[in-house]
Design a protein around this motif. Structure first.
Motif, PDB file in Angstrom:
ATOM      1  N   ASN A  92       0.828  -1.198   0.000  1.00 21.91           N
ATOM      2  CA  ASN A  92       0.000   0.000   0.000  1.00 21.91           C
ATOM      3  C   ASN A  92       0.869   1.257   0.000  1.00 21.91           C
ATOM      4  OD1 ASN A  92      -1.921   1.986   0.315  1.00 21.91           O
ATOM      5  ND2 ASN A  92      -2.936   1.027   2.059  1.00 21.91           N
ATOM      6  N   VAL A  93       1.077   1.804  -1.171  1.00 21.85           N
ATOM      7  CA  VAL A  93       1.903   3.011  -1.306  1.00 21.85           C
ATOM      8  C   VAL A  93       1.282   4.189  -0.566  1.00 21.85           C
ATOM      9  CG1 VAL A  93       2.793   4.686  -2.979  1.00 21.85           C
ATOM     10  CG2 VAL A  93       2.873   2.245  -3.491  1.00 21.85           C
ATOM     11  N   LEU A  94      -0.044   4.221  -0.474  1.00 17.03           N
ATOM     12  CA  LEU A  94      -0.717   5.380   0.114  1.00 17.03           C
ATOM     13  C   LEU A  94      -0.370   5.570   1.586  1.00 17.03           C
ATOM     14  CD1 LEU A  94      -4.284   5.177  -1.489  1.00 17.03           C
ATOM     15  CD2 LEU A  94      -2.276   6.439  -2.263  1.00 17.03           C
ATOM     16  N   ILE A  95      -0.141   4.488   2.322  1.00 17.15           N
ATOM     17  CA  ILE A  95       0.206   4.658   3.744  1.00 17.15           C
ATOM     18  C   ILE A  95       1.715   4.773   3.945  1.00 17.15           C
ATOM     19  CG2 ILE A  95      -1.831   3.335   4.436  1.00 17.15           C
ATOM     20  CD1 ILE A  95       0.190   1.116   5.321  1.00 17.15           C
ATOM     21  N   GLN A  96       2.493   4.480   2.907  1.00 17.47           N
ATOM     22  CA  GLN A  96       3.948   4.484   3.041  1.00 17.47           C
ATOM     23  C   GLN A  96       4.591   5.771   2.523  1.00 17.47           C
ATOM     24  OE1 GLN A  96       5.393   0.933   1.113  1.00 17.47           O
ATOM     25  NE2 GLN A  96       4.006  -0.417   2.240  1.00 17.47           N
ATOM     26  N   ASP A  97       3.904   6.465   1.644  1.00 18.86           N
ATOM     27  CA  ASP A  97       4.439   7.665   1.005  1.00 18.86           C
ATOM     28  C   ASP A  97       3.827   8.893   1.663  1.00 18.86           C
ATOM     29  OD1 ASP A  97       5.290   9.707  -0.615  1.00 18.86           O
ATOM     30  OD2 ASP A  97       4.749   8.741  -2.506  1.00 18.86           O
ATOM     31  N   SER A  99       3.754  11.901   0.804  1.00 15.09           N
ATOM     32  CA  SER A  99       3.086  12.806  -0.127  1.00 15.09           C
ATOM     33  C   SER A  99       1.648  12.369  -0.430  1.00 15.09           C
ATOM     34  CB  SER A  99       3.870  12.886  -1.444  1.00 15.09           C
ATOM     35  OG  SER A  99       3.868  11.645  -2.128  1.00 15.09           O
ATOM     36  N   GLN A 100       1.303  11.120  -0.068  1.00 14.93           N
ATOM     37  CA  GLN A 100      -0.038  10.602  -0.325  1.00 14.93           C
ATOM     38  C   GLN A 100      -0.943  10.689   0.913  1.00 14.93           C
ATOM     39  OE1 GLN A 100      -1.057   9.451  -3.302  1.00 14.93           O
ATOM     40  NE2 GLN A 100       0.931   9.799  -4.237  1.00 14.93           N
ATOM     41  N   PHE A 101      -0.519  11.466   1.910  1.00 14.70           N
ATOM     42  CA  PHE A 101      -1.223  11.490   3.197  1.00 14.70           C
ATOM     43  C   PHE A 101      -2.704  11.830   3.040  1.00 14.70           C
ATOM     44  CE2 PHE A 101      -2.621  13.752   7.030  1.00 14.70           C
ATOM     45  CZ  PHE A 101      -2.333  12.805   8.011  1.00 14.70           C
ATOM     46  N   TRP A 102      -3.001  12.968   2.430  1.00 10.89           N
ATOM     47  CA  TRP A 102      -4.402  13.391   2.321  1.00 10.89           C
ATOM     48  C   TRP A 102      -5.177  12.529   1.347  1.00 10.89           C
ATOM     49  CZ3 TRP A 102      -6.323  15.794   6.108  1.00 10.89           C
ATOM     50  CH2 TRP A 102      -5.554  16.709   6.846  1.00 10.89           C
ATOM     51  N   HIS A 103      -4.513  12.071   0.307  1.00 10.32           N
ATOM     52  CA  HIS A 103      -5.180  11.156  -0.619  1.00 10.32           C
ATOM     53  C   HIS A 103      -5.623   9.892   0.107  1.00 10.32           C
ATOM     54  CE1 HIS A 103      -4.876   8.449  -4.465  1.00 10.32           C
ATOM     55  NE2 HIS A 103      -6.117   8.671  -4.099  1.00 10.32           N
TER      56      HIS A 103
END
Length: 633
Positions: A92-97, A99-103
């Motif tokens: 899951n890139v969204l929880i690891q990156d 820059s994807q915090f709000w997304h």
């Protein structure tokens, strides 16, 4: 005068502050010394009294449950990421990156699959934030993830004991409730499985909010309002069933005059506290609707309304059995929707009788006691959404994790009722009866704890989980498909092929063909592999999920590459890129490898440069390899 006598008798019966309670301890002489005697000053010993003494006694009674809750899950600490953990955490890139915090917080929990549309019914920002925090702390070291799950479970035990004491239950009865709650094997799925934490977060937040709601019933202050609503927001962000909590808040506050000696709390006063929670739930619902784009989406092969109604007694009876006799546990169960064609004595008539009998008894108990009403609300409110089987796949109608908070409500409903029953029919003193209730709970916990420790082992690895799954539900195509995947990972190729074929035999599904096709590649059965994988990509995207389609195209490219059919491999990846544009960067990275192997280095570099921008935002981890390949070239 009669009223005061009645109150005094009631307090003495409940172990209150009668004359016996203030009698000096035996051996302590409180008479004045004889005249002329030398008076010696003795420094009095410090004795804890009042709230501090009460708190210390409470801690003594909750401590065994906390220790038991820790010990039964110690063997999960070395467990791996299993089931959905692989996609929700590891990939899951969204929880690891960063820059994807709000997304990540403003998307459904499966947004990492890619695409602009929500692919699930779950917007759970509290759960997503919890995963982000754990990833920052522990990375992909599962020890820390498992430890935080256990700590959440212990927090729920502590808050449950505090709630029971606030409801004026004795220490022994409250201790019995949390002792059984701590060890019950129905909790394994929520505690031992890392991705089972939404139930833990929900329970911590709701019980925390409940504590402050009780304080609001006594005195409304800005700080209490803020804390109660803050906990409730966390609960809403953990699991959707928290939307029903305002009804529990009303029952927590309202009481009839007959519930206590003091004057009851009116409906209007209870509603004056509950309405902000109802308003918060409405705002949450509107925001959720705007993010997901729909109230709910249902699987195409899900149950209809008639089947949902016919199956409700079987579902309710199943959960009662799991609470009372939890000795058949597993990741899935052989319970299927009841239809007009399959209706019978075992799947409808007997469950209906059990449901009606249990419902009548619970309603009767709840009509007489505020504690029972709150217990019944905590039991039913979180369980009702789980009765809507139309939202679930046909082989996934019931799960133990749906019982995490309802089990607490059931125990609050039943154990005090059993204590009152014992008081009515036994001649022993009330304190002794409470001790017997606690001793009985401790005895029950021996077998419960043994079952929990045993079942925990199923959640230590994917292979162990699905070995257990095909035993508890041997007619599940999904279980055999998952079993085949992890047999393949273990290089047990013959068994993997047999498991995938068994899955297709039960019910053909794109994932089953995918699993069998990838196994056939490693067995060098390329013609059979190509046939199975083409079966997947020939299906509409709505039938085979976009990620499954992506994996099938990837498998075909591998199949062609191993046969040195590089042009066909590049061609199939180009086809995939046109059909699945949300995965263009990841597919291009694979195409560049194929082109490089074919001696087309410049074309590989050109293809990689064409997706540089998309590679920064694409949700598949493989997309980041675009920059690595560019650097190599």
């Amino acid at each position: 005068m009669a009223k005061h006598k009645k109150l005094g008798a009631r307090l003495q019966k409940r172990g209150g502050k009668g004359s016996k309670a203030i009698r000096p301890p035996s051996g302590l002489d409180v008479q004045a010394p004889p005249r002329g005697a030398t008076q010696t000053t003795v420094k009095p010993q410090r004795v804890l009294t009042g709230p501090r003494q009460s708190l210390r006694l409470d801690l003594y009674w909750v401590l065994p449950a906390l220790l038991l809750g820790l010990l039964v899950y110690v063997n999960t600490l070395h467990g791996a990421f299993v089931y959905d953990d692989g996609r929700q955490i590891v990939r899951n890139v969204l929880i690891q990156d960063d820059s994807q915090f709000w997304h990540a917080l403003t998307s459904d929990v499966w947004a990492f699959k890619g695409g602009d549309l929500a692919v699930s019914n779950y917007w759970r920002p509290s759960f997503v934030l919890w995963m982000m925090i754990n990833f920052r702390w522990f990375g992909l070291d599962t020890l820390g993830w498992h430890l935080t799950n256990i700590l959440l479970h212990l927090t729920v035990i502590l808050l449950a004991f505090a709630l029971a004491r606030r409801l004026d239950l004795s220490r022994q009865v409250a201790g019995a409730i949390v002792l059984i709650f701590a060890a019950h094997p129905a909790h394994t799925e929520s505690v031992a499985w890392i991705s089972g934490s939404p139930d833990l977060i929900l329970s911590v937040a709701l019980l925390g909010s409940t504590w402050f709601v009780g304080l609001l019933g006594e005195q409304k202050t800005p700080l209490r309002w803020a804390l109660a609503l803050a906990f409730y927001l966390v609960a809403l962000g953990a699991k959707e069933i928290a939307i029903l909590y305002p009804a529990i808040a009303v029952l927590l506050l309202w009481r009839r005059n007959s519930d206590y000696e003091e004057k009851g709390i009116s409906w209007s006063r209870a509603l004056s506290v509950a309405w902000p929670f109802a308003l918060t739930a409405v705002v949450y619902f509107v925001v959720r609707q705007s993010i997901l784009g729909r109230v709910a989406q249902y699987p195409e092969d899900g149950a209809g309304l008639g089947e949902t109604i016919l199956t409700a007694p079987a579902i309710f009876s199943f959960y009662l059995r799991q609470i009372v006799f939890p000795y058949w546990v597993g990741p899935s169960y052989p319970l299927r929707a009841v239809t007009l064609g399959s209706i019978g004595i075992k799947n409808f008539v007997i469950p209906l009788v059990v449901t009606c009998g249990a419902g009548w008894w619970m309603a009767r108990i709840a009509a007489r006691s505020k504690v029972a009403r709150i217990g019944l609300a905590l039991f039913l409110a979180p369980l009702l959404p789980a009765m809507n089987i139309a939202a679930f796949g046909p082989e996934q109608l019931v799960h133990d994790r749906y019982l995490y908070l309802p089990l607490l409500g059931f125990l609050i409903l039943v154990i005090p009722a059993l204590a009152k029953l014992a008081q009515r029919f036994a001649s022993e003193k009330q304190e002794r009866q409470a001790w017997l209730i606690y001793a009985g709970a401790a005895l029950i916990c021996v077998s419960l704890a043994a079952q929990t420790v045993s079942y925990n082992r199923a959640w230590l690895s994917n292979l162990a989980l699905w070995e257990w799954g095909v035993r508890t539900d041997p007619n599940s195509a999904f279980n055999y498909q998952q079993y085949g995947v992890y047999l393949h990972e273990a290089k047990r190729l013959d068994e993997a092929l047999a498991a995938s074929s068994r899955s297709i035999e039960i019910k053909p599904h794109p994932n089953s063909y995918l699993s069998r096709g990838t196994t056939e590649i490693d067995r060098r059965e390329f013609a059979a592999a190509e046939r199975d994988l083409r079966e997947v990509i020939s299906m509409p995207v709505a039938e085979a999920s976009q990620y499954t389609m992506y994996q099938a195209y990837e498998g075909l490219a591998v199949c062609f590459t191993r046969q040195n059919r590089l042009n066909e491999a590049a061609s199939i990846l180009a086809e995939a890129r046109g059909r699945l544009p949300q995965y263009a960067a990841a597919l291009t990275e694979k195409m560049a490898v194929v082109l490089y192997q074919g001696g087309q280095k410049q074309e590989a570099l050109r293809q990689l440069n064409s997706v540089r921008a998309q590679a920064r935002s694409e949700t598949l981890p493989e997309a980041r390899l675009v920059f690595y390949r560019i650097g190599l070239l």
